[in-house]
Structure formats: structure tokens, C-alpha cells
Design a protein around this motif. Sequence first.
Motif, PDB file in Angstrom:
ATOM      1  N   PRO A 148       0.870  -1.237   0.103  1.00  0.00           N
ATOM      2  CA  PRO A 148       0.061   0.010  -0.121  1.00  0.00           C
ATOM      3  C   PRO A 148       0.774   1.266  -0.165  1.00  0.00           C
ATOM      4  O   PRO A 148       2.135   1.261   0.585  1.00  0.00           O
ATOM      5  N   ASN A 149       0.380   2.380  -0.483  1.00  0.00           N
ATOM      6  CA  ASN A 149       0.773   3.517  -0.538  1.00  0.00           C
ATOM      7  C   ASN A 149       2.273   3.655  -0.927  1.00  0.00           C
ATOM      8  O   ASN A 149       3.154   4.524  -0.765  1.00  0.00           O
ATOM      9  N   ILE A 150       2.354   2.965  -2.142  1.00  0.00           N
ATOM     10  CA  ILE A 150       3.749   3.043  -2.920  1.00  0.00           C
ATOM     11  C   ILE A 150       3.531   3.102  -4.461  1.00  0.00           C
ATOM     12  O   ILE A 150       2.402   2.589  -4.907  1.00  0.00           O
ATOM     13  N   GLY A 204      -4.275   1.160   1.533  1.00  0.00           N
ATOM     14  CA  GLY A 204      -3.618   2.616   1.931  1.00  0.00           C
ATOM     15  C   GLY A 204      -4.334   3.918   1.503  1.00  0.00           C
ATOM     16  O   GLY A 204      -5.102   3.890   0.543  1.00  0.00           O
ATOM     17  N   TYR A 205      -4.355   4.654   2.344  1.00  0.00           N
ATOM     18  CA  TYR A 205      -5.091   6.141   2.195  1.00  0.00           C
ATOM     19  C   TYR A 205      -3.911   7.335   2.350  1.00  0.00           C
ATOM     20  O   TYR A 205      -3.314   7.144   3.303  1.00  0.00           O
ATOM     21  N   LEU A 206      -4.073   7.989   1.466  1.00  0.00           N
ATOM     22  CA  LEU A 206      -3.093   9.160   1.483  1.00  0.00           C
ATOM     23  C   LEU A 206      -3.640  10.728   1.266  1.00  0.00           C
ATOM     24  O   LEU A 206      -4.449  10.634   0.012  1.00  0.00           O
ATOM     25  N   ASP A 207      -3.531  11.526   2.040  1.00  0.00           N
ATOM     26  CA  ASP A 207      -4.129  12.821   1.746  1.00  0.00           C
ATOM     27  C   ASP A 207      -3.055  13.916   1.938  1.00  0.00           C
ATOM     28  O   ASP A 207      -2.413  14.027   2.617  1.00  0.00           O
ATOM     29  N   VAL A 227       0.485  10.071  -7.375  1.00  0.00           N
ATOM     30  CA  VAL A 227       0.302   9.701  -5.969  1.00  0.00           C
ATOM     31  C   VAL A 227      -1.069   9.508  -5.831  1.00  0.00           C
ATOM     32  O   VAL A 227      -1.983  10.622  -5.712  1.00  0.00           O
ATOM     33  N   PRO A 228      -1.477   8.446  -5.569  1.00  0.00           N
ATOM     34  CA  PRO A 228      -3.174   8.013  -5.525  1.00  0.00           C
ATOM     35  C   PRO A 228      -3.562   8.200  -4.044  1.00  0.00           C
ATOM     36  O   PRO A 228      -2.566   8.246  -3.053  1.00  0.00           O
ATOM     37  N   GLU A 229      -4.771   8.627  -4.058  1.00  0.00           N
ATOM     38  CA  GLU A 229      -5.457   8.816  -2.502  1.00  0.00           C
ATOM     39  C   GLU A 229      -5.614   7.518  -1.918  1.00  0.00           C
ATOM     40  O   GLU A 229      -5.491   7.281  -0.817  1.00  0.00           O
ATOM     41  N   TRP A 230      -6.144   6.486  -2.584  1.00  0.00           N
ATOM     42  CA  TRP A 230      -6.580   5.375  -2.314  1.00  0.00           C
ATOM     43  C   TRP A 230      -5.518   4.200  -3.000  1.00  0.00           C
ATOM     44  O   TRP A 230      -5.359   4.332  -4.424  1.00  0.00           O
ATOM     45  N   TYR A 263      -5.831  -2.216  -6.711  1.00  0.00           N
ATOM     46  CA  TYR A 263      -6.566  -0.917  -7.389  1.00  0.00           C
ATOM     47  C   TYR A 263      -5.973   0.043  -6.896  1.00  0.00           C
ATOM     48  O   TYR A 263      -5.398   0.435  -5.752  1.00  0.00           O
ATOM     49  N   LYS A 264      -5.730   1.260  -7.592  1.00  0.00           N
ATOM     50  CA  LYS A 264      -5.438   2.565  -6.954  1.00  0.00           C
ATOM     51  C   LYS A 264      -6.125   3.738  -7.740  1.00  0.00           C
ATOM     52  O   LYS A 264      -6.757   3.435  -8.824  1.00  0.00           O
ATOM     53  N   SER A 265      -6.610   4.542  -6.966  1.00  0.00           N
ATOM     54  CA  SER A 265      -7.405   5.863  -7.346  1.00  0.00           C
ATOM     55  C   SER A 265      -6.684   6.488  -8.287  1.00  0.00           C
ATOM     56  O   SER A 265      -5.350   6.485  -8.613  1.00  0.00           O
ATOM     57  N   GLN A 266      -7.603   7.508  -8.720  1.00  0.00           N
ATOM     58  CA  GLN A 266      -6.930   8.392  -9.772  1.00  0.00           C
ATOM     59  C   GLN A 266      -5.475   9.036  -9.470  1.00  0.00           C
ATOM     60  O   GLN A 266      -5.479   9.764  -8.144  1.00  0.00           O
TER      61      GLN A 266
END
Length: 795
Positions: free
Chosen positions: A93-95, A656-659, A684-687, A713-716
Motif C-alpha cells: 500500500p501507498n507506494i 492505503g489512504y493518502l491525503d 500519488v493516488p489517494e487510495w 486497485y489505485k485511485s486517480q
Amino acid sequence: MGSMKRNSSLASRRMGALACGTALACLVPVSVLAQEQAADAQTAADQDDQIIVTARFRPETIQETPISITALTGEMLEQRGVQSVEGIARATPNITLERNTAGYGKSVIAYIRGVGQSDFLPAFEPGVGIYIDDVYHGTLFGSLFDFADVQQVEVLRGPQGTLFGKNNEGGAIRVTTREAQGDNTGYLEAGLGSFNRMTLRGAYDTSLVDDRVFLRVAGGFNNVDGYMDTIDFTCANPTLAGRIPSQVPASASGDCRTGTLGGQQTFALRGNLRILATDDLEISINADLLDDKGEPAAEKLIDVNTDGTSPLALYQPGSPFGSDPTGYGIPFDKRFITNDPYTSYVNFTDSRNGLTFPRVSNVRSWGVSGKVEWDINPDLNFTSISAYRTYRGEFIENWGASPIHINDNYFKPYHDQFSQELRLNGRIGDLAEWTVGGFYYTGLTELNDYIYIPLVNFAFFGVDPVRDRDLSGFAHVVLTPTDRLSFEAGLRYSDISKTYTFNRYLPNTGNPPATLPGFENNPAVRSTTSRVDYRLSASYDITPDVMTYAVFSTGFKGPGVNPRPSSAAELLSFDEEELTAYEIGLKADFLDGRVRANLSAYRSDYSNLQLTVVRVLPSGVPGSITANAGKARIQGFEGEFTLEPVDNLMVNASVGYLDFQYLDLGDAANQPGGPCLTCVAAYVPEWSFTAGAQYDFDLGDVGTLTPRIDYAYKSQVFSDAANYGPGAIPGYGLWNARLSYTTPDEDFNVSLQVNNLTDKFYFVNKFQGYFALGTLVGQPAMPRTFLLTLRHNFQ
């Protein structure tokens, strides 16, 4: 199942660290003296099904390590169909790890928790450190490689550098290959797949001197055809082509194909010589060779901007360049966008002047390293790692991705580097473990570039040597006042410099050649910094199966030089960017180890960001400016889960969640092509979310059948700092599947791997040149592919 149960007592940790010192599951040997216990340690590790990591340079399980870390063994990588660096992101996640655009050659886009780098130029430092067998790779170019004989991969999040290697602002990826054991084992594997893919790889491990000198040799070959067709525009669209000459013979019988993009042919060879000189001294020598020949990346034109502010407005009738500025009787417009997502009208010959570029994206590299481990006494260990690496590359980019050339970049980069790392590890009874060390790195990179903009008759070539130096020292201590409580503290001092010398030679102007104005004396720009970074953490074992931790750390990405100046006024350096990171985490096993949950929440204060704005420069040609600007806040959380509800069924998942939020843009505010306060970092995706499951069907005397399914899955994400809408890559999810059969004696294995199972169309990356170049180009990912392999194990 006690498979994931964590031992909590300090005594068991110490015994595990000694016993695992030279086991195959360990990434690096910690104690040669511990070899008498190695066999027992390996058996215990197999029974406990733990992944042993050495992020703190002592063997311990992931659950014992109070940092956010993901570890994947070689077997796990194979089960997930991960065959190269970028595949790691499908299990973490988050990579972000993606292939870069064609214009950046065989380089990788690398981000961890929103911090990283995408531009391959050596003017920038990588934001994420990539290591192979503890050797740091100094540039993003050349870091996009296939895995060969990998033992394990570790992904360490957050600033790193108080324990090993070079300062790494966003985190580190540590790839470890298999060490020689001298047990006469090995394997041979062959495969066939989509796009005429052929693979062959193998390894063999033998003893040269009984119980003292061991050798392991591994190698591989991979060949795959391109998956995007290049189409001759005039052949396919004779009424729209004007005077563009056809590239295919009239006898081609309607076949307008001129070639493919995305093909690759790779040879790799690796060797490890392991010498147990004495019971207390071990020497390990690694050598590798890679010859990666390929076509340009499978890139296509997506959109065209012919508005008055775009350079392509000059390619329209009635521009200052006359009624026929292209010279072909047609304008440059959207006619060059193909309807088929896997075709392109690109060519690599500008027929106006006969200039032809090779259709290549190559890199040839080799390296050698020597590692010495000396057990001075049972409580003191010395490690030395000396390494040399070099590569030569070659690649081309037609930024118009069309038959009319508007901007061509041709590179033949060269790089060599030397690094030396020294570490002294010790312990004081059961109270403390400590590390002190030093790291030295020197590198030279030459771009050897040719930049060509035909409309304005602008071209130059240059060597552009870039010299890097890093001299650092670090110290780290772990205090364990009780069996449950431990504290860590680390310091790193860094003294680094980067010197960029600019060459702007004009072609065909004699010997010596003339230069662009302002570059007559090959000006050099130097950036330097010296600073101290630190790390503090604490961990507490709530129960033998539940541990919580908190970390505070600082890090930085080194200073650099604006790499694309078009005038002397743009010969500028920029300072390092800085990160202050906070993290809390929980690692827990439940139901006798059948359920595992590793959770973390983090916040990073990000300042002096190195932002690159792509735009038309004051000189009138497309380019970019890089400078420090503003502050940002990054926060989010991660969860990694493993479940074994019944024997032989394994389920894993991560989220993973990233703001990402800009707090201040400084001088970058309101700049054309620059970021906005509501923008987010590129790529850098948010989710991000992953899930996978596999079940081992025991067929008794027939063997074992193992199906596996994976989803990622990764978001926009956006492809530029300004978050230009059409340049965004929408969120998408991918399914991969694998079915493998193993004979009862495990001598043979047959597997079928299917990637992109649902044949999802998506873009790996896009280059947002809509305003600076007038074009938006993107690299479609491969469609659904399969690979059938047969493997024979020598035991």
C-alpha cells in the motif's frame, strides 16, 4: 496455526538473531559464529512460517520490527506474478512504482507515501532509495530491472539513513538475491507467452571447497515482441497526409505497419562467491551483468492543443512561419490521433532534413561488490561493503508521437559510481544494541543528449557531466530496559554536493563547435548541503502477540540543479527538500497466528518542495524550471492483513489512504503550468488496495495444485504538478491469476500466469506537454497476457 506467532521475550530474540545469522531466510549474514545453529534456525523458521527481515541489521520477524515494513520472499513474488521492480506496488500500500515515459528511457517513477521522484535526470536525487544486495543505485535510470534469483524484497517506509546506506527521504526498497550455500541445488525454467514471449532462466549452487567456499550462478533470458503497432500515416490516410512521404513500399498490399513499440530482449547473469575464511570471517563477492535491448516505450498521441498559447499554433496556416509552416501542406492537428488504443502514427525520421533516430530503448549495466563480515567477538561485528557499478543507455523520444516532428530528444547516458559503507554493530548484554557507520558515494553521469526542435531550427548536443559526492556518518542505538519495552535513537550527518556542467554545442559548426549564447565556457553549477537528521522511536509489547510503536524521524532529498536551461539566466541550483515524519503503528496476531493485522497511521510535514514546471521558457522554446517552493502536509494510514481460515488457504489484503495538501506554494503560486493549493502531487493516488488468495490442493501421490487470484486497485492520479484534467489517469483495478502444479517430490513445477485477466485498458503514465509542447502523450499498459512455464528443481 502458530505460523505467524511472534516471540516476545528478549531472550528468544537474542537466540533467534544468533541462530538465523547464516540461514538462507536471512537477508544478510550477521554472525558467522552462529553457523553451528543455522540448520536448526532454518527448520524453526520453516515451522513458524515467518519472514526474517534485517531492516535493523539483525535478523527478526516482521512482527518484531517496530517500523512500517513490507517483505516479500522470492516465492511470494512468483506466486503473485511479480517479475520486475514496478510489480512490487501490486502488493504494497501507498507506494507508486511505474515505468516512466519513453522520453525518460528505462527509468522508474518511484514514490512512497507521496514522496519520491519521476524525472530521470541526474540533476535530481531519487526520493526513494533502491538497493540490490545493500548497494545503492544512484539514478532512477537503470533502476527499472527484471528480478533474477531474488531471495527477498523489503519496502521500508519513511525516512531511512541512521542504520545503513545513503539518506533516503521517502523510504527504501531493498532487493536481496540468493547467497551461495554450497548444497548442489538449482533450477532451470523455460516459458512461452503472449506476444511471442520466450523466457529461460536458471541457477546452480555448488561448493568449491567443502564447508568453506561456495558459488552460486544465476542467469536468464527474456524476449517479448512489442504490443503497439506503428502505422504509416500516409499509407493509412492518403487524403489527409498532404506531402508527407510514405514509409512503406507501394507493394505492401495494404499493410501499413512499420514496426512495433514496447518490445524487449534481456540477458542477465549474476554470480555470488561466498567464502568462510575462518569461523569468524565471511567474504561475499557479487557480480552481475545486464544487457537490456528494447524498442521505445509503447507511447501514443492522446490530445493536441493548437490554441494561440501553444507552440503548435505555429504549425497552423497563417502563423508567422507562413501559409505552410509544416512544409507538408497540412497543419499539425488531431488527425494524428489513432482510433485504435494500441496503434500510433509515430515515426523516427524527419523527412524534411533526412534526420533519422534509432528506434531503441536500451541499457547495458554491470557491477561488482564485496562484502566482508568479521565477528570480532560474540558482541561485536564489523561489516564492509565496497561496490562499483556502471551503465550505458540509449533511447529516443518523439514528443509529438506523430509523423511531423516537433521536438525530438535522443540520449546516450553513461553512469559509473563507487560506494563504500562501513558498519560496526555491537551489544551491551541484554540492555542495548548499537550501530555506528559511514557511507561514501561518488558518481559521474553523462547525458550525451541531442535536442532537436525543427520548426525554429533549434538543435544542440551536449555531454552534460554531473558529479555527485556523498560523505555521511550515522549512529543508532536500541535500548531494551524490559522484555516488553524498547527505545531507539539514531543520527545521521550528511555532507553532499552535486556539480552539473552544461554543454550546448551547435551541430555542424566546425571543430570545436560553436555553442548557444551564454554557454560558451561550459558553465558549471554546484549545489551543496550539510545537515543532521535524526530518528526517535519506542515500542511496547502489550501481549506476546501484540506490539505497538511510535516513530519520529527527519529526512531530505538532496539539492540539485535546474537541468533544462535555455539561457544563462536559468543556470540555477535548488536546495534540498525536507521531511519531518510522525508514525504510530500496531502489529498483532490473533487466533494462534491465523489472523495478522499490521496497522499504521502517519503524518509528514513536507517543506522546500522541489517543483518542476513545464512551460514555454523566456527563450521561446519548450522547457522547464525547477525550484524550491512552499510546504505540504501528507497524512494517511495503512493496513496489511493475512488470514488463514483453514489449513492450506492463505488470504492477504492491504489498504492505503493518502491525503496530500499544499499549505503554501511560495514562489510557485500562480506560475503558468505550476501547482495550485488544491492540487495534489503527481503519480500519488489517494487510495490503494490489494487482495489475494491461494489454496493448496493436496492431491496426495499426484502432487499439489495451487490456484491464486490477485486484485490491485489505485485511485486517480495526475501526471503533472498543475493537475491538468485530461492528463489524469483514472482509477483502475487489475486482476491477475496463476495456476501451478507441483509434483510430489517437488522436482517439477508447471504454472500458468495471466496478467490483466479482464483485459483492462489503462495508461501506465502520461506526459502532460499540452501547454508547453502542444501534445499529450501516454503509455498504454499491456493488454491481457499469459505466460506458461515449466520448472525443474535440482535437489
